[in-house]
Motif scaffolding. Structure first.
Motif, PDB file in Angstrom:
ATOM      1  N   PRO A 204       0.810  -1.226   0.000  1.00  0.00           N
ATOM      2  CA  PRO A 204       0.000   0.000   0.000  1.00  0.00           C
ATOM      3  C   PRO A 204       0.838   1.269   0.000  1.00  0.00           C
ATOM      4  CG  PRO A 204      -0.074  -1.065   2.137  1.00  0.00           C
ATOM      5  CD  PRO A 204       0.600  -2.021   1.217  1.00  0.00           C
ATOM      6  N   GLU A 205       0.203   2.328  -0.459  1.00  0.00           N
ATOM      7  CA  GLU A 205       0.870   3.623  -0.574  1.00  0.00           C
ATOM      8  C   GLU A 205       1.068   4.250   0.801  1.00  0.00           C
ATOM      9  OE1 GLU A 205       0.114   7.078  -3.678  1.00  0.00           O
ATOM     10  OE2 GLU A 205      -1.337   7.158  -2.033  1.00  0.00           O
ATOM     11  N   HIS A 206       2.237   4.846   0.978  1.00  0.00           N
ATOM     12  CA  HIS A 206       2.500   5.658   2.164  1.00  0.00           C
ATOM     13  C   HIS A 206       3.667   6.593   1.865  1.00  0.00           C
ATOM     14  CE1 HIS A 206       5.222   2.142   3.764  1.00  0.00           C
ATOM     15  NE2 HIS A 206       5.936   2.969   3.025  1.00  0.00           N
ATOM     16  N   ARG A 207       3.975   7.441   2.829  1.00  0.00           N
ATOM     17  CA  ARG A 207       5.167   8.274   2.722  1.00  0.00           C
ATOM     18  C   ARG A 207       5.747   8.469   4.121  1.00  0.00           C
ATOM     19  NH1 ARG A 207       3.230  14.517   1.300  1.00  0.00           N
ATOM     20  NH2 ARG A 207       1.720  14.765   3.000  1.00  0.00           N
ATOM     21  N   HIS A 208       7.043   8.752   4.153  1.00  0.00           N
ATOM     22  CA  HIS A 208       7.738   8.932   5.423  1.00  0.00           C
ATOM     23  C   HIS A 208       8.937   9.837   5.193  1.00  0.00           C
ATOM     24  CE1 HIS A 208      10.169   5.793   3.564  1.00  0.00           C
ATOM     25  NE2 HIS A 208       9.133   4.969   3.615  1.00  0.00           N
ATOM     26  N   THR A 209       9.411  10.421   6.268  1.00  0.00           N
ATOM     27  CA  THR A 209      10.556  11.319   6.148  1.00  0.00           C
ATOM     28  C   THR A 209      11.861  10.559   5.958  1.00  0.00           C
ATOM     29  OG1 THR A 209      10.631  11.395   8.578  1.00  0.00           O
ATOM     30  CG2 THR A 209       9.559  13.234   7.444  1.00  0.00           C
ATOM     31  N   GLN A 210      11.877   9.276   6.268  1.00  0.00           N
ATOM     32  CA  GLN A 210      13.099   8.495   6.067  1.00  0.00           C
ATOM     33  C   GLN A 210      13.438   8.405   4.583  1.00  0.00           C
ATOM     34  OE1 GLN A 210      10.508   7.537   7.891  1.00  0.00           O
ATOM     35  NE2 GLN A 210      11.213   7.005   9.947  1.00  0.00           N
ATOM     36  N   HIS A 211      14.699   8.657   4.263  1.00  0.00           N
ATOM     37  CA  HIS A 211      15.184   8.499   2.892  1.00  0.00           C
ATOM     38  C   HIS A 211      15.410   7.017   2.618  1.00  0.00           C
ATOM     39  CE1 HIS A 211      15.542  12.813   2.777  1.00  0.00           C
ATOM     40  NE2 HIS A 211      16.344  12.792   3.832  1.00  0.00           N
ATOM     41  N   ALA A 212      15.102   6.587   1.395  1.00  0.00           N
ATOM     42  CA  ALA A 212      15.048   5.154   1.127  1.00  0.00           C
ATOM     43  C   ALA A 212      15.560   4.842  -0.274  1.00  0.00           C
ATOM     44  CB  ALA A 212      13.618   4.651   1.281  1.00  0.00           C
ATOM     45  N   PHE A 213      15.860   3.568  -0.487  1.00  0.00           N
ATOM     46  CA  PHE A 213      16.146   3.078  -1.832  1.00  0.00           C
ATOM     47  C   PHE A 213      15.795   1.593  -1.893  1.00  0.00           C
ATOM     48  CE2 PHE A 213      20.189   2.096   0.284  1.00  0.00           C
ATOM     49  CZ  PHE A 213      20.387   0.778  -0.110  1.00  0.00           C
ATOM     50  N   ARG A 214      15.720   1.098  -3.127  1.00  0.00           N
ATOM     51  CA  ARG A 214      15.589  -0.325  -3.384  1.00  0.00           C
ATOM     52  C   ARG A 214      16.731  -0.746  -4.310  1.00  0.00           C
ATOM     53  NH1 ARG A 214      11.239   1.821  -1.890  1.00  0.00           N
ATOM     54  NH2 ARG A 214      11.271   3.366  -3.523  1.00  0.00           N
ATOM     55  N   PHE A 215      17.247  -1.954  -4.086  1.00  0.00           N
ATOM     56  CA  PHE A 215      18.286  -2.506  -4.961  1.00  0.00           C
ATOM     57  C   PHE A 215      17.931  -3.952  -5.265  1.00  0.00           C
ATOM     58  CE2 PHE A 215      22.377  -4.727  -5.627  1.00  0.00           C
ATOM     59  CZ  PHE A 215      22.759  -4.069  -6.792  1.00  0.00           C
ATOM     60  N   VAL A 216      18.021  -4.314  -6.556  1.00  0.00           N
ATOM     61  CA  VAL A 216      17.544  -5.611  -7.020  1.00  0.00           C
ATOM     62  C   VAL A 216      18.732  -6.511  -7.350  1.00  0.00           C
ATOM     63  CG1 VAL A 216      16.057  -6.803  -8.661  1.00  0.00           C
ATOM     64  CG2 VAL A 216      15.533  -4.430  -8.008  1.00  0.00           C
ATOM     65  N   VAL A 217      18.878  -7.592  -6.597  1.00  0.00           N
ATOM     66  CA  VAL A 217      19.972  -8.522  -6.863  1.00  0.00           C
ATOM     67  C   VAL A 217      19.525  -9.669  -7.763  1.00  0.00           C
ATOM     68  CG1 VAL A 217      19.683 -10.109  -4.911  1.00  0.00           C
ATOM     69  CG2 VAL A 217      21.972  -9.632  -5.788  1.00  0.00           C
ATOM     70  N   GLU A 218      18.208  -9.890  -7.880  1.00  0.00           N
ATOM     71  CA  GLU A 218      17.708 -10.940  -8.762  1.00  0.00           C
ATOM     72  C   GLU A 218      16.256 -10.648  -9.117  1.00  0.00           C
ATOM     73  OE1 GLU A 218      18.211 -14.428  -6.324  1.00  0.00           O
ATOM     74  OE2 GLU A 218      16.188 -14.258  -5.494  1.00  0.00           O
ATOM     75  N   GLY A 219      15.843 -11.112 -10.300  1.00  0.00           N
ATOM     76  CA  GLY A 219      14.442 -11.066 -10.681  1.00  0.00           C
ATOM     77  C   GLY A 219      13.977  -9.738 -11.250  1.00  0.00           C
ATOM     78  N   GLU A 220      12.713  -9.733 -11.643  1.00  0.00           N
ATOM     79  CA  GLU A 220      12.040  -8.535 -12.133  1.00  0.00           C
ATOM     80  C   GLU A 220      10.542  -8.779 -12.070  1.00  0.00           C
ATOM     81  OE1 GLU A 220      11.754  -8.475 -16.772  1.00  0.00           O
ATOM     82  OE2 GLU A 220      13.824  -8.995 -16.262  1.00  0.00           O
ATOM     83  N   GLY A 221       9.770  -7.749 -12.382  1.00  0.00           N
ATOM     84  CA  GLY A 221       8.327  -7.902 -12.411  1.00  0.00           C
ATOM     85  C   GLY A 221       7.577  -7.002 -11.466  1.00  0.00           C
ATOM     86  N   VAL A 222       8.293  -6.381 -10.512  1.00  0.00           N
ATOM     87  CA  VAL A 222       7.655  -5.433  -9.606  1.00  0.00           C
ATOM     88  C   VAL A 222       7.902  -4.019 -10.109  1.00  0.00           C
ATOM     89  CG1 VAL A 222       7.767  -4.449  -7.277  1.00  0.00           C
ATOM     90  CG2 VAL A 222       7.689  -6.922  -7.578  1.00  0.00           C
ATOM     91  N   TRP A 223       6.884  -3.183  -9.986  1.00  0.00           N
ATOM     92  CA  TRP A 223       7.005  -1.754 -10.272  1.00  0.00           C
ATOM     93  C   TRP A 223       6.803  -0.992  -8.964  1.00  0.00           C
ATOM     94  CZ3 TRP A 223       6.843  -4.800 -14.267  1.00  0.00           C
ATOM     95  CH2 TRP A 223       7.287  -4.345 -15.509  1.00  0.00           C
ATOM     96  N   THR A 224       7.679  -0.049  -8.708  1.00  0.00           N
ATOM     97  CA  THR A 224       7.431   0.860  -7.591  1.00  0.00           C
ATOM     98  C   THR A 224       6.822   2.124  -8.172  1.00  0.00           C
ATOM     99  OG1 THR A 224       8.427   1.956  -5.674  1.00  0.00           O
ATOM    100  CG2 THR A 224       9.761   1.863  -7.655  1.00  0.00           C
ATOM    101  N   VAL A 225       5.792   2.638  -7.532  1.00  0.00           N
ATOM    102  CA  VAL A 225       5.059   3.800  -8.034  1.00  0.00           C
ATOM    103  C   VAL A 225       5.320   4.959  -7.081  1.00  0.00           C
ATOM    104  CG1 VAL A 225       2.818   4.712  -8.695  1.00  0.00           C
ATOM    105  CG2 VAL A 225       3.305   2.273  -9.004  1.00  0.00           C
ATOM    106  N   VAL A 226       6.091   5.950  -7.549  1.00  0.00           N
ATOM    107  CA  VAL A 226       6.494   7.087  -6.720  1.00  0.00           C
ATOM    108  C   VAL A 226       5.788   8.333  -7.234  1.00  0.00           C
ATOM    109  CG1 VAL A 226       8.433   8.444  -5.860  1.00  0.00           C
ATOM    110  CG2 VAL A 226       8.740   6.007  -6.338  1.00  0.00           C
ATOM    111  N   ASN A 227       4.905   8.900  -6.410  1.00  0.00           N
ATOM    112  CA  ASN A 227       4.118  10.070  -6.821  1.00  0.00           C
ATOM    113  C   ASN A 227       3.436   9.841  -8.167  1.00  0.00           C
ATOM    114  OD1 ASN A 227       4.858  11.528  -4.498  1.00  0.00           O
ATOM    115  ND2 ASN A 227       6.751  12.227  -5.472  1.00  0.00           N
ATOM    116  N   GLY A 228       2.929   8.625  -8.353  1.00  0.00           N
ATOM    117  CA  GLY A 228       2.207   8.299  -9.574  1.00  0.00           C
ATOM    118  C   GLY A 228       3.069   7.847 -10.734  1.00  0.00           C
ATOM    119  N   ASP A 229       4.386   7.848 -10.581  1.00  0.00           N
ATOM    120  CA  ASP A 229       5.311   7.464 -11.651  1.00  0.00           C
ATOM    121  C   ASP A 229       5.714   6.007 -11.462  1.00  0.00           C
ATOM    122  OD1 ASP A 229       7.067   7.466 -13.761  1.00  0.00           O
ATOM    123  OD2 ASP A 229       8.509   8.855 -12.848  1.00  0.00           O
TER     124      ASP A 229
END
Length: 381
Positions: free
Chosen positions: A119-144
């Protein structure tokens, strides 16, 4: 406050550099306890050591074990309001069971089942994602909608709305990195839930996100964009460009033109295309490539790091600990512990024939406070 209720406890010690133990000194200490006071002369060795002594310890997590447990969680733990994410954090054994990889950095494996939405949320913590294997997920940031594929690095500055959706018939795992412990100890964090579901217009699977179409052109800044908030506006750094940059550095070295940080060791830092600085205000991110047979020079730094083996195999040494590592394994380098890596990678376990290490650290915080310090063994670099 009575001395019985005070959390301060002082003990007169018969030790060098300490005052003589007398009834008057004991009475003075009871007065300190009652007024919630602590004299420096009893604490200086702990508060002002000769060099950093991190509570965190060097530790290694095996990717195969993490992924197996994440798969089991996928069958048992739903994703939705309350838990928000099926994210399983690394808990450094020196930090008392808190879900912190280091005193300032959070690292976790996140797992999303086929067709699921986080589910959608937001927080002041700065974050990232890094993919070591696979594909198929989309992250949606401010509608993008931003695709996530092996080797992709996806930063996201704090207070941006974001959700994830798995558009395939296969589960997917990746690692999350955040500055949760730093914001926790500084008591600066905010969190806000968003919509329960993203819209159909956002449930798309574009090859490139809008942020990439605008910002992912080397050396070119769009004039249509004015003032920006903190953190990079580019939401995906593709592996193909990281891989090419590392390969080109090693090719230049082989041709006698330099380009590497030391023999056989290429490295790149992910940067904000608008400023040239770090991608996130509190987190620095790099990828290192060490050719087979090469070994990096031991380095100590203030601040802590988390590494993940993206590809290849080798031996890493952190302080007095050494481990053989392979794809996906994660390990921690606490403040001022010496770190080095030796590559034993080959064509059977690495697409590049080298040991590729993804690293994130709290270096921007230490640099902003002028507390950064580095020691290279032998002064080689």
């Amino acid at each position: 406050m009575s001395t019985q209720d005070s959390p301060v406890r002082l003990h007169a010690a018969d030790a060098p550099g300490q005052p003589d133990v007398t009834p008057a000194l004991e009475d003075l200490y009871r007065g300190f306890e009652q007024e919630l006071l602590v004299p420096l002369w009893t604490e200086i060795g702990d508060l002002m050591p000769a060099h950093p002594r991190s509570r965190a310890v060097p530790h290694l997590w095996r990717w195969a074990n993490l992924r197996g447990l994440a798969e089991r969680a996928g069958a048992l733990v739903p994703v939705g309001r309350g838990g928000e994410r099926r994210a399983i954090a690394l808990a450094n054994p020196g930090l008392g069971g808190r879900p912190f990889a280091t005193p300032t950095l959070w690292a976790a494996i996140q797992y999303l089942m086929p067709g699921e939405d986080a589910p959608e949320h937001r927080h002041t913590q700065h974050a990232f994602r890094f993919v070591v294997e696979g594909e198929g997920v989309w992250t949606v940031v401010n509608g993008d909608a931003v695709p996530m594929r092996r080797g992709d690095f996806l930063p996201q500055a704090g207070w941006n709305w974001h959700a994830h959706h798995n558009a395939t018939d296969r589960p997917m795992a990746w690692i999350d990195g955040l500055d949760i412990p730093f914001q926790y100890v500084t008591e600066s964090q905010f969190f806000e839930p968003g919509r329960d579901a993203i819209g159909d217009a956002e449930r798309i699977t574009p090859e490139r996100s809008r942020s990439e179409r605008l910002w992912a052109h080397p050396g070119l800044r769009p004039l249509s964009v004015g003032e920006l908030g903190p953190g990079t506006p580019l939401l995906s750094y593709k592996w193909e460009f990281t891989d090419r940059a590392l390969a080109d550095q090693l090719s230049l070295e082989a041709e006698g033109f330099g380009g590497t940080v030391e023999p056989g060791h290429a490295a790149v830092r992910y940067t904000d295309p608008a400023t040239g600085g770090d991608v996130l205000p509190t987190i620095r991110v790099e990828t290192h490539r060490v050719v087979r047979g090469a070994e990096t020079t031991p380095v100590r730094e203030t601040g802590s790091s988390v590494y993940q083996v993206f590809d290849g195999s080798g031996t890493v040494t952190v302080g007095a600990r050494s481990w053989s590592v392979s794809r996906g394994d994660l390990f921690v380098v606490p403040s001022w512990e010496p770190f080095s890596a030796r590559s034993e990678a080959g064509s059977t376990d690495s697409g590049s024939g080298a040991l590729d290490l993804f690293r994130f650290s709290d270096a921007p915080v230490f640099e902003a406070l002028r507390l950064n310090r580095t020691h290279v063994e032998g002064g080689a670099r």
